[in-house]
Design a protein around this motif. Structure first.
Motif, PDB file in Angstrom:
ATOM      1  N   THR A   1      61.030  50.853  19.664  1.00 24.45           N
ATOM      2  CA  THR A   1      60.606  49.982  18.564  1.00 24.45           C
ATOM      3  C   THR A   1      61.267  48.613  18.653  1.00 24.45           C
ATOM      4  OG1 THR A   1      62.383  50.676  17.089  1.00 24.45           O
ATOM      5  CG2 THR A   1      60.348  51.966  17.020  1.00 24.45           C
ATOM      6  N   LYS A   2      62.298  48.512  19.493  1.00 23.47           N
ATOM      7  CA  LYS A   2      62.988  47.218  19.627  1.00 23.47           C
ATOM      8  C   LYS A   2      62.432  46.386  20.776  1.00 23.47           C
ATOM      9  CE  LYS A   2      67.201  49.264  17.799  1.00 23.47           C
ATOM     10  NZ  LYS A   2      68.315  50.057  18.320  1.00 23.47           N
TER      11      LYS A   2
ATOM     12  N   PRO B   1      64.188  61.232  20.979  1.00 24.99           N
ATOM     13  CA  PRO B   1      64.383  60.448  19.745  1.00 24.99           C
ATOM     14  C   PRO B   1      65.076  59.111  19.996  1.00 24.99           C
ATOM     15  CG  PRO B   1      64.930  62.752  19.380  1.00 24.99           C
ATOM     16  CD  PRO B   1      64.714  62.596  20.860  1.00 24.99           C
ATOM     17  N   GLY B   2      66.081  59.111  20.856  1.00 25.74           N
ATOM     18  CA  GLY B   2      66.777  57.860  21.173  1.00 25.74           C
ATOM     19  C   GLY B   2      65.860  56.886  21.891  1.00 25.74           C
ATOM     20  N   ILE B   3      64.992  57.418  22.754  1.00 26.02           N
ATOM     21  CA  ILE B   3      64.063  56.563  23.495  1.00 26.02           C
ATOM     22  C   ILE B   3      63.038  55.951  22.549  1.00 26.02           C
ATOM     23  CG2 ILE B   3      62.177  56.643  25.176  1.00 26.02           C
ATOM     24  CD1 ILE B   3      63.913  58.530  26.865  1.00 26.02           C
TER      25      ILE B   3
ATOM     26  N   LEU C   1      62.001  36.004  23.704  1.00 29.91           N
ATOM     27  CA  LEU C   1      61.378  36.711  22.573  1.00 29.91           C
ATOM     28  C   LEU C   1      60.844  38.071  23.003  1.00 29.91           C
ATOM     29  CD1 LEU C   1      59.505  33.593  21.188  1.00 29.91           C
ATOM     30  CD2 LEU C   1      61.349  34.813  20.013  1.00 29.91           C
ATOM     31  N   ASP C   2      61.136  38.491  24.248  1.00 27.44           N
ATOM     32  CA  ASP C   2      60.665  39.776  24.778  1.00 27.44           C
ATOM     33  C   ASP C   2      59.140  39.868  24.756  1.00 27.44           C
ATOM     34  OD1 ASP C   2      60.911  42.202  25.993  1.00 27.44           O
ATOM     35  OD2 ASP C   2      61.604  43.296  24.227  1.00 27.44           O
ATOM     36  N   ILE C   3      58.486  38.736  25.058  1.00 28.86           N
ATOM     37  CA  ILE C   3      57.022  38.702  25.056  1.00 28.86           C
ATOM     38  C   ILE C   3      56.484  39.055  26.430  1.00 28.86           C
ATOM     39  CG2 ILE C   3      55.019  37.171  24.897  1.00 28.86           C
ATOM     40  CD1 ILE C   3      56.566  35.570  22.777  1.00 28.86           C
TER      41      ILE C   3
ATOM     42  N   ALA D   1      64.705  47.046  25.443  1.00 23.88           N
ATOM     43  CA  ALA D   1      65.556  48.095  24.888  1.00 23.88           C
ATOM     44  C   ALA D   1      65.108  49.458  25.408  1.00 23.88           C
ATOM     45  CB  ALA D   1      65.496  48.051  23.362  1.00 23.88           C
ATOM     46  N   LEU D   2      63.795  49.636  25.492  1.00 21.44           N
ATOM     47  CA  LEU D   2      63.238  50.900  25.980  1.00 21.44           C
ATOM     48  C   LEU D   2      63.706  51.158  27.414  1.00 21.44           C
ATOM     49  CD1 LEU D   2      61.290  53.306  25.902  1.00 21.44           C
ATOM     50  CD2 LEU D   2      59.420  51.728  26.385  1.00 21.44           C
TER      51      LEU D   2
END
Lengths: 285, 285
Positions: free
Chosen positions: A105-106, A98-100, A169-171, A110-111
């Motif tokens: 989604t961020k 669940p935390g992963i 932008l994490d692109i 973040a993942l």
């Protein structure tokens, strides 16, 4: 660092990077255990001690690392984002999933940080692919025999700037610029697909083998965990850049992993491309 | 605005936008003269009064506009960047070309503004495609019958944010986001090619016809001259977004041209996609 580092648990996704790391450990006599992620890890990794796990079998992976006496882990290689609904987690996996998923989604960063934290919480040191590969990151200045001209460096620096901004932008990590124009920005398709796309753009927009111009720039995302996800180039990158008519490739010195440095230099020299490392700006202590 | 605007000189590149403008002028009884840019303008434009010119024959274009009594010009449609060395300018073209080439090295926006300035210097008013197409820009809120869910709007807003940021770097106008992840960013390949690329990404990263998710966002570059280069969508955009598994398409209200609004609504409703106009943020007077 200890003269005899402990057994490394290599959590291996796809691509050539895990293979380069395994060969390096072998050359240095370091004990290695390869966790081959099912569906991603290359079969060339089968020659080293290891086992195959589904990517959500975290309990199984942790047990194997412990049994093999690993003291550190290195996550390396490409893994496409899973359909989380279809994962088959084991008990430990179910407790951290669940935390992963929430982290996923961020964005990719973040993942990744979330996954690292799972290993760190179990007491493993996390080693970066670049640490293990030692000197095989891009040096500052010209690599190989071809030095970029001033105009060519302007394209490369713009490509690096765009790659850095896209990274904020994490692109993604890469961009191609030719004559000041941004031809392509890399997102989930990856560098190879981006370069192939540039090769398909109208000929007037780009260079050619006869008249090379433009540059591929690869820069780490500012928020990226360099231990795991540092940008990488290999001979295939050079070949695809050549096919796209580019004059060269570059990155930030010390922030781009070279998979098989000698082969990269040979390929770039043969195809007539420069490879350039932009020095990191000096920062006040 | 005068009730009977003067003859419009439509400088026409490729794609459907010049055709939509010509039809609108015809419907409104406005006199039109089409400058068909050789190699770009669609042959459907042949039914209106006009002439074909190479893109560097600026003297010839200005003479024709004057002879036909044009009072305004509209530049519309796609034109790929020329190889400036291969252009065949006429006398006037040769006099303005150095400034245009210098502008071109600064990016698409600078190039466009420079070209506009040539027409303005000759006394022509510059009209935007959106002015001429009147109400056929994206309204605020839902267009068609499908309203985006809150989660879907989060993807769309992120896509618009990325498109705006990419626009600040003069990269392009569009981006695709799915479950918070940036799948693709548009540069010189254009929106259609970007959507086709998304359709080719691993199925786990994107939606499908059975379970649509993700959004295409198109936003004008902040430094873009909206008179010429406002983002555009048509039925083909909707079809390609559907093929990429996306849940919908969106833009900034009033800042996205709809080519054939009725057909866009029909296509989106039939394929099950939303079309959303994000209201412009209120700005202090």
């Amino acid at each position: 660092m200890s003269a005899t580092p402990g057994t490394l648990g290599l959590i291996a996704g796809g691509g050539a990077l895990p293979h380069a790391i395994a060969r390096r450990c072998e050359a240095e006599g370091r004990a290695l255990f390869v966790v081959r992620l099912d569906g991603f890890a290359d079969h060339h990794l089968d020659r080293w001690p290891g086992a195959t796990f589904g990517m959500a079998e975290i309990g199984g992976i942790l047990k194997a690392l412990k049994r093999e006496g690993c003291t550190a882990v290195c996550l390396a290689g490409t893994v496409s984002r899973p359909d989380f609904k279809r994962l088959k987690p084991d008990l430990k996996g179910a407790s951290v999933l669940p935390g992963i998923i929430a982290a996923a989604t961020k964005g990719d960063d973040a993942l990744l940080r979330k996954i690292l934290s799972v290993f760190e919480a179990e007491g493993y040191a996390v080693e970066g692919a670049d640490d293990i590969l030692g000197g095989d990151t891009l040096p500052a200045g010209t690599l190989g025999t071809i030095t970029p001209l001033t105009d060519q460096l302007a394209d490369l620096r713009k490509a690096l700037h765009v790659a850095e901004k896209a990274g904020e932008l994490d692109i993604g990590q890469g961009a191609v610029v030719c004559d000041g124009l941004v031809l392509a920005v890399e997102a989930q398709e990856g560098t190879d697909a981006m370069l192939s796309r540039v090769a398909g753009l109208p000929a007037d927009l780009r260079g050619s083998a006869a008249s090379r111009k433009g540059a591929l720039g690869k820069a780490p995302k500012p928020i990226q965990d360099l231990r795991v996800d540092m940008p990488v180039i290999g001979t295939r990158t050079v070949e695809l850049a050549a096919a796209a008519g580019l004059a060269g490739i570059g990155g930030v010195a010390g922030r781009l992993i070279l998979i098989d440095r000698d082969a990269i230099v040979e390929t770039a020299d043969r195809l007539g491309l420069y490879v350039w490392g932009e020095p990191l700006p000096e920062t006040a202590p």
